[in-house]
Design a protein around this motif. Structure first.
Motif, PDB file in Angstrom:
ATOM      1  N   TYR A 277       0.721  -1.123  -0.166  1.00 27.42           N
ATOM      2  CA  TYR A 277      -0.014  -0.044   0.023  1.00 27.42           C
ATOM      3  C   TYR A 277       0.987   1.526  -0.031  1.00 27.42           C
ATOM      4  N   VAL A 278       2.024   1.133   0.922  1.00 27.52           N
ATOM      5  CA  VAL A 278       2.888   2.430   0.819  1.00 27.52           C
ATOM      6  C   VAL A 278       3.374   2.784  -0.393  1.00 27.52           C
ATOM      7  N   HIS A 279       3.647   1.655  -1.330  1.00 28.07           N
ATOM      8  CA  HIS A 279       4.452   2.099  -2.480  1.00 28.07           C
ATOM      9  C   HIS A 279       3.148   2.535  -3.326  1.00 28.07           C
ATOM     10  N   LEU A 280       2.135   2.243  -3.397  1.00 27.20           N
ATOM     11  CA  LEU A 280       0.914   2.622  -4.215  1.00 27.20           C
ATOM     12  C   LEU A 280       0.571   3.994  -3.777  1.00 27.20           C
ATOM     13  N   ILE A 281       0.598   4.321  -2.570  1.00 25.93           N
ATOM     14  CA  ILE A 281       0.205   5.567  -1.960  1.00 25.93           C
ATOM     15  C   ILE A 281       1.415   6.657  -2.383  1.00 25.93           C
ATOM     16  N   ASN A 282       2.556   6.233  -2.380  1.00 27.56           N
ATOM     17  CA  ASN A 282       3.474   7.271  -2.738  1.00 27.56           C
ATOM     18  C   ASN A 282       3.322   7.637  -4.312  1.00 27.56           C
ATOM     19  N   GLU A 283       3.161   6.767  -4.863  1.00 26.77           N
ATOM     20  CA  GLU A 283       2.835   7.030  -6.359  1.00 26.77           C
ATOM     21  C   GLU A 283       1.796   7.961  -6.691  1.00 26.77           C
ATOM     22  N   ALA A 284       0.805   7.965  -5.892  1.00 28.37           N
ATOM     23  CA  ALA A 284      -0.559   8.786  -5.917  1.00 28.37           C
ATOM     24  C   ALA A 284       0.057  10.106  -5.505  1.00 28.37           C
ATOM     25  N   LEU A 285       0.520  10.193  -4.562  1.00 30.81           N
ATOM     26  CA  LEU A 285       0.985  11.513  -3.674  1.00 30.81           C
ATOM     27  C   LEU A 285       1.939  12.123  -4.766  1.00 30.81           C
ATOM     28  N   GLU A 286       3.059  11.383  -5.333  1.00 34.68           N
ATOM     29  CA  GLU A 286       3.785  12.132  -6.021  1.00 34.68           C
ATOM     30  C   GLU A 286       3.320  12.657  -7.423  1.00 34.68           C
ATOM     31  N   ALA A 287       2.221  11.904  -7.760  1.00 42.10           N
ATOM     32  CA  ALA A 287       1.447  12.580  -8.906  1.00 42.10           C
ATOM     33  C   ALA A 287       0.350  13.830  -8.530  1.00 42.10           C
ATOM     34  N   GLY A 288       0.689  14.058  -7.337  1.00 43.61           N
ATOM     35  CA  GLY A 288      -0.036  15.184  -6.433  1.00 43.61           C
ATOM     36  C   GLY A 288      -1.474  14.672  -6.560  1.00 43.61           C
ATOM     37  N   GLN A 289      -1.929  13.530  -6.282  1.00 44.52           N
ATOM     38  CA  GLN A 289      -3.155  12.927  -6.146  1.00 44.52           C
ATOM     39  C   GLN A 289      -3.698  12.603  -4.538  1.00 44.52           C
ATOM     40  N   GLN A 290      -4.817  12.517  -4.273  1.00 46.85           N
ATOM     41  CA  GLN A 290      -5.236  12.221  -3.263  1.00 46.85           C
ATOM     42  C   GLN A 290      -5.577  10.672  -3.055  1.00 46.85           C
ATOM     43  N   ALA A 291      -5.195  10.044  -1.812  1.00 43.72           N
ATOM     44  CA  ALA A 291      -5.427   8.860  -1.681  1.00 43.72           C
ATOM     45  C   ALA A 291      -6.141   8.560  -0.334  1.00 43.72           C
ATOM     46  N   LEU A 292      -7.117   7.403  -0.405  1.00 49.69           N
ATOM     47  CA  LEU A 292      -8.180   7.175   0.609  1.00 49.69           C
ATOM     48  C   LEU A 292      -7.850   5.774   1.199  1.00 49.69           C
ATOM     49  N   PHE A 293      -7.288   5.547   2.439  1.00 44.01           N
ATOM     50  CA  PHE A 293      -6.908   4.539   3.358  1.00 44.01           C
ATOM     51  C   PHE A 293      -8.121   4.296   4.228  1.00 44.01           C
ATOM     52  N   LEU A 294      -8.855   3.228   3.810  1.00 43.23           N
ATOM     53  CA  LEU A 294     -10.077   2.860   4.874  1.00 43.23           C
ATOM     54  C   LEU A 294      -9.556   1.673   5.565  1.00 43.23           C
ATOM     55  N   VAL A 295      -9.722   1.791   6.827  1.00 47.95           N
ATOM     56  CA  VAL A 295      -9.778   0.839   7.931  1.00 47.95           C
ATOM     57  C   VAL A 295     -11.035   0.418   8.608  1.00 47.95           C
ATOM     58  N   PRO A 296     -11.216  -0.634   9.111  1.00 50.12           N
ATOM     59  CA  PRO A 296     -12.526  -1.116   9.530  1.00 50.12           C
ATOM     60  C   PRO A 296     -12.793  -0.637  10.977  1.00 50.12           C
ATOM     61  N   GLU A 297     -11.625  -0.112  11.544  1.00 55.61           N
ATOM     62  CA  GLU A 297     -11.816   0.188  13.010  1.00 55.61           C
ATOM     63  C   GLU A 297     -11.074   1.172  13.395  1.00 55.61           C
ATOM     64  N   ILE A 298     -11.644   2.274  14.135  1.00 55.59           N
ATOM     65  CA  ILE A 298     -10.994   3.415  14.553  1.00 55.59           C
ATOM     66  C   ILE A 298      -9.731   3.018  15.156  1.00 55.59           C
TER      67      ILE A 298
END
Ligand code: ADP
Ligand code: ZN
Ligand code: ZN
Length: 825
Positions: A323-344
């Motif tokens: 996930y970290v690698h994927l997020i990094n790619e999105a952020l580098e492209a100036g995009q937003q990423a949403l990471f959902l987790v089931p529990e607070i």
């Protein structure tokens, strides 16, 4: 002659109220026409509400004269067009009023109603630096608010001499200078901590402090210690936590208060919720192992084609690293990423992990944040154009992303993605998939134990499946042993809830300096208080379930309605016998038994009772991860996602309940629960051990868990579900009817079921009594509808909604509570 007049403009407005549809209003002459997504204040009956512009048009409404909007709140949309589409879809799909969706989506602070009282924010710290650049009107309002206890919008309008003060109010609220009364209450409910700092005059004036110190040194050494400790902790006079100061100085609260009385120390209550800005070092991307690299490549390939991916990776395989690698790619492209987790609860560990890579780009969003914090995040996401990562529980799907480049749904199988009450009863995972499809956003669902539905989707070719079958750095999957409780009972080798096998393994773990997690999904001391002679258990007066005995509270409690009896009765009310006592095993009892079995071992308990306060959870996990405890006893809270390096043994105290629960998903759930909790063992270097205690050691689900055969489980489940008509082959819609009068529920349910049967024939089952037939004095009956998956929902949605609406309007059944749940879990 034709005079061309500019057409009257109408606004469809969605209001955060249980209204089935948008309402149409007129824009008065002279008013600027707001865009879609702008908030407006409109009259509704004798109330005024803040709603969101859903559409702007010139179609004359038929049958009624629309009222005029009263004010425009925003100068730019705060809800995006994409959001309006998504929320409309949610309203249709989940068969609930659009207003309910809007209500769930917007943080309370964004729904100011006319009766809302506005007051200054007593949080002085925030205030000082935020006043700069305010308009005269805003400053006037601030002054007026400071003079009074609070004002509603009408009063504010009068004071300022303007008709629509919403904009000014919003400005102050956004800047943290003003706050709505509800929010303020929320804030005070929120966990606050007391900080100490030295009065600034005392601090600045030379010699005062040393004189004070000299004065107390001999006659009140504790006071001297407190002052010294403070100066050590905060040489520049900044705030320190009162409790920390007391601990460090070894003094109690009254000693510190002496300094407060002398005006040397000043007390400050601060809310300590927000994640602070990140100050640590930013790390480079983790280097992926060979299997991870392979998986990553297939992941990317599918995502580029915009096909959602199921990442099926065993526990500890390093899904987060991918996930970290994927997020990094999105952020580098100036995009937003949403990471959902089931529990607070899971956000805490994860945030720490992600901040190391992404620093301040990490934002958190979930319902435990108060409404001003949520509003703040909302606006940040809306205005963000540099790219950011939002980690959140299910409600994060409502945020106003403008440039979403990645959605991750971790632990996609978790039931907590589904909102139960109130409506909308949405499943955040499924909404995420809808968003991904609709807006062409790369989407990854991850799990070690994917849901049967999701695996089926990959088999149907709608998603790609990527597997990670090994743990990172070759750590072996834990060895799972089964402890046969029947046998151990016969051999009399049980000690309370602990089998010999479990005890022996615990001893070994402790000897090797390993930590232990014990899992039992019942909180309290024992699930019932029962008579030895006749077996009668004390039941809740309002619900059809036995009361749970809580030893610390010395009472019997209902976990569904809050009913309690204290102290517990000493005599059976059925047979009069005095041989009545706690029966069964809850986490509190395990803790007690542990103290007897292993007196030297430090035990922490994590369940609802020990984690009620906001940060209790994080603290417990922190302490356990620092090895301040040897054993962590807990409910399902300990089973999920946690990553502790030093856990060598996991014990499941009893696996039987979950295997016999009457639900078509119970085998799937049991498999997931057991595999997840087992996955907490032996994650770092040495192979871990898991002991499952059960009366049915040969149960096929347990056998599948032991060899980690998820594929077999899914295969088995899919056959069963096809045969008996359950998801994923059908779409379930459950209609629950509740009322305090049993007869009335019965009559109503019969009428509704008959009506639906006329429409949908044998797709209708019930009315049936659910496993909890009465909760909080309400009797319940369920009608279950099953629609073939191939059937387009639009072919039955309207008829179904109309039937339900007609039923709720029927005067005989008006007071019945009707709950519609699409895709119940
Ligand atoms: P999962 O989410 O699949 O259960 P995690 O992502 O928590 O697994 O990984 C398990 C452990 O292995 C974590 O402590 C993680 O930091 C470590 N790990 C996994 N992959 C890597 C990697 N490529 N480099 C360094 N550490 C890794
Ligand atoms: Zn009895
Ligand atoms: Zn009850």
């Amino acid at each position: 002659m034709n005079v061309i007049k500019s057409p009257q403009i109408y606004l469809d407005v969605a209001l955060p109220a249980a209204l089935p549809k948008v309402l149409t209003y007129r824009v008065g002459s002279g008013h600027q026409v707001p865009e879609v997504g702008v908030r407006v204040v409109v009259p509704l009956g004798n109330r005024r509400l803040t709603g969101v512009v859903w559409a702007v048009h010139s179609v004359v409404p038929q049958g009624y004269v629309p009222k005029e909007i009263e004010a425009v709140v925003d100068d730019r949309p705060v809800v995006t067009v994409a959001q309006t589409q998504c929320w409309s879809w949610m309203s249709e799909y989940y068969l609930c009023p659009l207003g309910d969706v809007v209500s769930a989506a917007l943080p309370a602070g964004m729904k100011l109603a006319s009766k809302t009282r506005i007051m200054t924010n007593p949080d002085v710290e925030v205030c000082r630096d935020n006043e700069e650049g305010l308009s005269d009107a805003a400053l006037n309002l601030l002054d007026a608010l400071r003079l009074r206890e609070g004002m509603d919008l009408k009063e504010i309008a009068d004071v300022l001499g303007v008709a629509h003060p919403q904009r000014i109010v919003r400005l102050l609220v956004d800047k943290g200078l003003a706050i709505s009364e509800e929010e303020l209450k929320e804030k005070y409910k929120a966990k606050k901590k007391t900080f100490i700092r030295i009065d600034s005059e005392v601090m600045e004036e030379e010699g005062v402090l040393s004189a004070e110190l000299d004065r107390v040194e001999k006659k009140a050494p504790a006071q001297a210690r407190a002052l010294m400790a403070y100066l050590e902790m905060a040489p520049n006079g900044e705030g320190v936590l009162k409790t920390e100061l007391q601990n460090k100085a070894g003094v109690n609260s009254s000693v510190v208060n002496k300094w407060v009385e002398k005006n040397v120390f000043v007390l400050e209550d601060r809310v300590v919720d927000r994640i602070g800005s990140y100050e640590g070092k930013i790390q480079g991307m983790p280097v992926l192992s060979q299997p991870q690299t392979t998986a990553y490549k297939s992941l990317r390939k599918s995502l580029i084609e915009r096909k959602p991916v199921l990442l099926h990776g065993v526990t500890g395989s390093g899904k987060t690293e991918l996930y970290v690698h994927l997020i990094n790619e999105a952020l580098e492209a100036g995009q937003q990423a949403l990471f959902l987790v089931p529990e607070i609860a899971l956000t805490t560990q994860l945030i720490v992990r992600l901040q190391k890579f992404f620093g301040d780009k990490v934002k958190v969003y979930h319902s435990r944040f108060n409404s001003s914090e949520r509003t703040e995040t909302w606006l940040k996401v809306l205005d963000d154009n540099k790219g950011s990562l939002v980690v959140g529980a299910r409600s994060a799907i409502f945020l106003p992303f403008k440039n979403l480049g990645l959605i991750i749904v971790d632990e996609e199988h978790e039931a907590s993605y589904k909102q139960q009450d109130p409506a909308p009863r949405y499943n955040a995972r499924d909404v995420a998939l809808w968003m991904a499809h609709k807006w062409s956003v790369p989407c990854v669902l991850g799990s070690a134990t994917p849901s049967v539905e999701t695996v089926w989707s990959t088999e149907e070719g709608r998603m790609t499946k990527v597997d990670l079958t090994e743990r990172y750095s070759g750590v072996m999957m834990p060895e799972i042993l089964v402890s046969d409780l029947k046998k151990e009972q016969k051999q009399r080798s049980m000690r309370g809830g602990f089998s010999k096998l479990l005890r022996d393994n615990m001893v070994e773990a402790f000897e090797n300096g390993k930590q232990v997690i014990l899992f039992q999904n019942r909180r309290g001391y024992s699930p019932s208080w029962q008579c030895d002679l006749c077996g009668d258990a004390v039941m809740c007066e309002r619900c059809e379930i036995p009361l749970t005995f809580h030893k610390k509270l010395h009472g019997l409690h209902c976990h569904h309605c809050g009913y309690h009896v204290a102290p517990p009765p000493k005599k059976c009310c059925a047979c009069g016998s005095t041989s009545i006592k706690p029966k069964g095993l809850g986490t509190e009892r395990i803790e007690e038994e542990l103290a007897e079995l292993f007196p030297d071992v430090k035990v922490a308990r994590m369940d609802l009772d020990t984690t009620r306060s906001k940060h209790a959870h994080a603290k417990l996990l922190d302490a356990f991860s620092n090895h301040e405890y040897d054993v962590l006893v807990g409910t399902q809270m300990v089973s999920k996602g946690l990553d502790f390096a030093n856990v060598g043994l996991v014990g499941v105290m009893s696996a039987d309940k979950m295997l016999t629960f009457p639900d078509f998903r119970s085998f799937e759930r049991a498999y997931q629960m057991l595999t997840q909790v087992a996955g907490r063992s032996g994650r770092s270097s040495e192979r871990g051990t898991v002991i499952i205690q059960t009366y049915s050691p040969d149960h096929w689900v347990i056998q599948r868990v032991i060899i980690g055969d998820h594929a077999k489980l899914v295969e088995h489940e899919l056959i069963e579900r096809k045969n008996f008509g359950y998801p994923p082959y059908v779409r379930l819609i459950r209609i629950s009817l509740r009322h305090s009068d049993e007869k009335r529920v019965k009559a109503g349910a019969e009428v509704l079921a008959t009506r639906l049967r006329q429409r949908f024939c044998d797709r209708v089952a019930g009315p049936d009594t659910p496993s909890m037939a009465r909760v909080n004095d309400l009797f319940r009956l369920d009608i279950l509808l099953k629609f073939e998956r191939q059937l387009n929902m639009s072919s039955y949605r309207e008829v179904l909604s109309a039937d339900i609406e007609e039923f709720t309007l029927d005067s005989r059944f008006k007071r019945l509570r009707v709950k519609v749940d699409v895709d119940p879990v």
